[in-house]
Design an enzyme around this catalytic site. Structure first.
Site, short mmCIF file in Angstrom:
data_model
loop_
_atom_site.label_atom_id
_atom_site.label_comp_id
_atom_site.label_asym_id
_atom_site.label_seq_id
_atom_site.Cartn_x
_atom_site.Cartn_y
_atom_site.Cartn_z
N ASP A 101 0.86 -1.17 0.00
CA ASP A 101 0.00 0.00 0.00
C ASP A 101 0.91 1.23 0.00
O ASP A 101 1.81 1.34 0.84
CB ASP A 101 -0.86 -0.02 1.28
N ASP A 203 -3.16 4.73 -2.34
CA ASP A 203 -4.25 5.28 -1.53
C ASP A 203 -4.76 6.60 -2.14
O ASP A 203 -3.96 7.44 -2.57
CB ASP A 203 -3.70 5.53 -0.12
N GLU A 267 -6.61 3.51 -5.91
CA GLU A 267 -7.86 3.56 -5.16
C GLU A 267 -8.61 4.82 -5.58
O GLU A 267 -8.16 5.94 -5.30
CB GLU A 267 -7.60 3.60 -3.65
N HIS A 328 -11.30 -2.83 3.41
CA HIS A 328 -11.25 -2.48 4.83
C HIS A 328 -12.02 -1.21 5.17
O HIS A 328 -12.02 -0.79 6.32
CB HIS A 328 -9.78 -2.34 5.24
N ASP A 329 -12.63 -0.59 4.18
CA ASP A 329 -13.39 0.64 4.43
C ASP A 329 -14.90 0.45 4.31
O ASP A 329 -15.66 1.35 4.66
CB ASP A 329 -12.99 1.72 3.41
O1 TEU Z 1 -9.69 5.53 1.90
C1 TEU Z 1 -10.12 6.59 1.13
C2 TEU Z 1 -11.56 6.76 1.13
O2 TEU Z 1 -12.14 6.99 0.11
C3 TEU Z 1 -12.20 6.73 2.43
O3 TEU Z 1 -12.44 8.05 2.76
C4 TEU Z 1 -13.44 6.01 2.44
O4 TEU Z 1 -14.38 6.70 1.67
C5 TEU Z 1 -13.86 5.93 3.87
O5 TEU Z 1 -12.96 5.02 4.47
C6 TEU Z 1 -15.27 5.53 4.07
O6 TEU Z 1 -15.54 4.23 3.70
C7 TEU Z 1 -8.32 5.37 2.05
C8 TEU Z 1 -8.06 4.17 2.94
O7 TEU Z 1 -8.52 3.02 2.29
C9 TEU Z 1 -8.68 4.40 4.27
O8 TEU Z 1 -8.57 3.28 5.10
C10 TEU Z 1 -8.01 5.59 4.89
O9 TEU Z 1 -8.60 5.91 6.11
C11 TEU Z 1 -8.04 6.81 3.98
O10 TEU Z 1 -7.72 6.50 2.63
C12 TEU Z 1 -7.03 7.81 4.42
O11 TEU Z 1 -5.75 7.33 4.14
#
Ligand code: TEU
Length: 541
Positions: A101, A203, A267, A328-329
């Site tokens: 990542d 990211d 992403e 994971h989000d």
């Molecule tokens: O996520 C980016 C993102 O789009 C997030 O704001 C997402 O919309 C949010 O987690 C709600 O589901 C990336 C990573 O995948 C995330 O884990 C990080 O917290 C974020 O960037 C900041 O680095």
């Protein structure tokens, strides 16, 4: 048979590991690199080709590793650089690629670059971040909002200016308009590429460039207070997806191309028409701009069929597709569509045209785990409570066995296990052919052995109601995928002989190897992957 001279990642199945939650070996309740090493044979048996690790670098962990204080080392929580080197070489020995990542949009506030940047207005690193004077009334310079709640501007007392943070105040955004930042970050990529990592998932790739004039974002007329996260009060017109971001991406891609066979994944949460621009002019952008459309579609056959068609139609010539069911989000697929439909979702993911990415735990049907309030860890949920944005429930420990803590750790894990862990674990599910775990393995194997599934063309087959039908074709090999997204049995009948063939994979496993007649009966939430007999005419496509 067509010549297989295609990049490895076009025929690969990718598996995302959230390292905190995969396997703990040192008994602190948090996963580590030695845990991933221990589970390499599992990944080989599952049949995946590449693993992507969420961040493993030194971090104060305010956003669980997405706040990096050193890009070229390993956080002691996860292990040492020597553990990493071992992981990389063992993965390669076992035929697995390793993707890291890369978090270029922001650092931790504890990164030495930011410490220096905030020390004075004349610091050589001042311009490495985004600093602005207060508005005349002393308030933030404009209306830009943080994804995690509140203004995106944080005041720095010592120097009397605000800095911009798209996420937490502890995650200041780097200034990608500064060539020194670009060079430093390119060198970070080279550090890992030279070690032999096979690529990066980048990211928030679409966030890297912000408006040079710092204009206010337009208000969002569709904002519903209390139902949507507060950052959605404005449309991120001047903070994301700016045209100049594509120049930055071309730069990242050039670094990737200094090495052979490396992969750049982006992403990007955008609608298809904007998303596909991230393949870049002449495909010199990201190899794979993540396609997250399945994460929030309505789970209805007609919606999913339309979405696949729209995506296929939007792709640029030569742009390779990809599909994602979870990360994971976002809420776990098994909870979003239900346990029965999670089998259908798996069959969809692994039979569509394009590189699939599996989120760890989805192969055992891990649900979204409810998190008691005293165990919430996610800063997003802490800042914006009660509207369901919390991400902890999708980040719970992998469930391996019937042992204490499901074999994840010898002590209490950092997040709770799912209540059904005694039965929902690899050890138990491995005993049942009809389990979702068995299904994932059979689907991955089928994909491995079929040119049509790996790289064949995609042809929707006209269908209605809850049925989703398509054919994947390559040379004389034609595969029919028949999915019942409904809770009633359904009959697939597309003519007199068209369904005749052999079942490669059935969701239950009970029909694998059977021959099919002119029509197929599907139970509720049942799906078939059928190798069509060579002499049948294709279903009307
Ligand atoms: O996520 C980016 C993102 O789009 C997030 O704001 C997402 O919309 C949010 O987690 C709600 O589901 C990336 C990573 O995948 C995330 O884990 C990080 O917290 C974020 O960037 C900041 O680095």
């Amino acid at each position: 048979m067509q010549n297989e001279q295609i990049p490895w990642w076009q025929s690969a199945t990718i598996y995302q590991i959230y390292p905190r939650s995969f396997q703990d070996t040192d008994g602190d309740g948090v996963g580590d690199l030695r845990g991933i090493i221990r589970r390499l044979p599992y990944l080989v048996a599952l049949g995946v080709d590449a693993i992507w690790l969420s961040p493993i670098f030194p971090s104060p962990m305010k956003d669980f590793g997405y706040d990096i204080s050193n890009y070229v080392d390993i956080d002691p929580l996860f292990g040492t650089m020597s553990d990493f080197d071992q992981l990389l070489s063992l993965a390669h020995e076992q035929g697995l690629r390793l993707i890291l990542d890369f978090v270029p949009n922001h650092t931790s506030e504890q990164h030495p670059w930011f410490v220096e940047s905030q020390s004075s207005r004349s610091s050589p690193k001042r311009d490495w971040y985004i600093w602005r004077d207060p508005a005349p009334d002393g308030r933030p310079p404009n209306n830009w909002l943080s994804e995690f709640g509140g203004s995106a501007w944080q005041f720095n007392d010592a120097t009397g200016q605000y800095y911009y943070h798209a996420f937490l105040p502890e995650q200041p955004d780097l200034n990608w308009r500064n060539p020194d930042v670009v060079k430093a970050m390119h060198d970070v990529m080279r550090f890992w590429l030279a070690k032999g990592v096979d690529g990066f998932r980048v990211d928030v790739l679409w966030h890297l460039i912000k408006d040079e004039q710092f204009r206010d974002n337009p208000l969002n007329p569709d904002y519903v207070p209390g139902r949507m996260p507060p950052n959605q009060q404005v449309v991120p017109h001047f903070t994301a997806d700016l045209p100049a971001v594509h120049d930055v991406i071309r730069g990242l891609r050039r670094v990737i191309d200094e090495y052979s066979e490396r992969l750049l994944i982006g992403e990007i949460y955008l609608p298809f028409d904007r998303l596909v621009a991230y393949y870049g002019e002449e495909l010199m952008g990201a190899h794979l701009p993540f396609n997250f459309s399945l994460l929030d579609t309505r789970w209805h056959a007609r919606d999913v069929a339309k979405l696949i068609g729209d995506y296929e139609a939007a792709l640029p010539k030569g742009g390779w597709p990809n599909w994602v069911l979870g990360n994971h989000d976002r809420p776990r697929i098994a909870t979003r569509v239900g346990f029965a439909q999670a089998h259908i979702a798996a069959m969809l993911l692994l039979t569509l045209r394009g590189t699939p990415t599996i989120y760890y735990g989805d192969e055992i049907g891990l649900p979204q785990v409810p998190i008691p309030s005293d165990r919430i860890r996610d800063p997003f949920e802490k800042n914006v409570p009660g509207i369901g944005v919390g991400r902890d429930g999708a980040r719970t420990p992998m469930q391996w066995s019937t042992k204490k803590f499901s074999g994840f750790s010898t002590s209490k894990p950092w997040l709770p296990l799912s209540v059904d862990w005694r039965v929902r674990n690899v050890q138990v599910l491995d005993q049942h052919k009809s389990s979702i775990y068995g299904l994932y393995r059979r689907l991955i194997q089928a994909r491995r052995h079929s040119q049509a599934l790996r790289r064949g063309s995609y042809h929707p087959v006209v269908s209605d109601g809850d049925l989703l039908l398509y054919v994947r074709a390559c040379g004389s090999e034609r595969i029919l995928v028949a999915l019942n997204l409904g809770s009633e049995p359904a009959r697939v009948s597309v003519g007199s002989t068209e369904c005749t063939g052999k079942v490669l994979v059935s969701t239950s496993g009970e029909h694998d190897g059977e021959t099919t007649g002119p029509s197929i009966s599907l139970d509720a939430s049942e799906g078939f992957v059928v190798a069509l007999a060579a002499n049948t005419s294709p279903p009307s496509m």
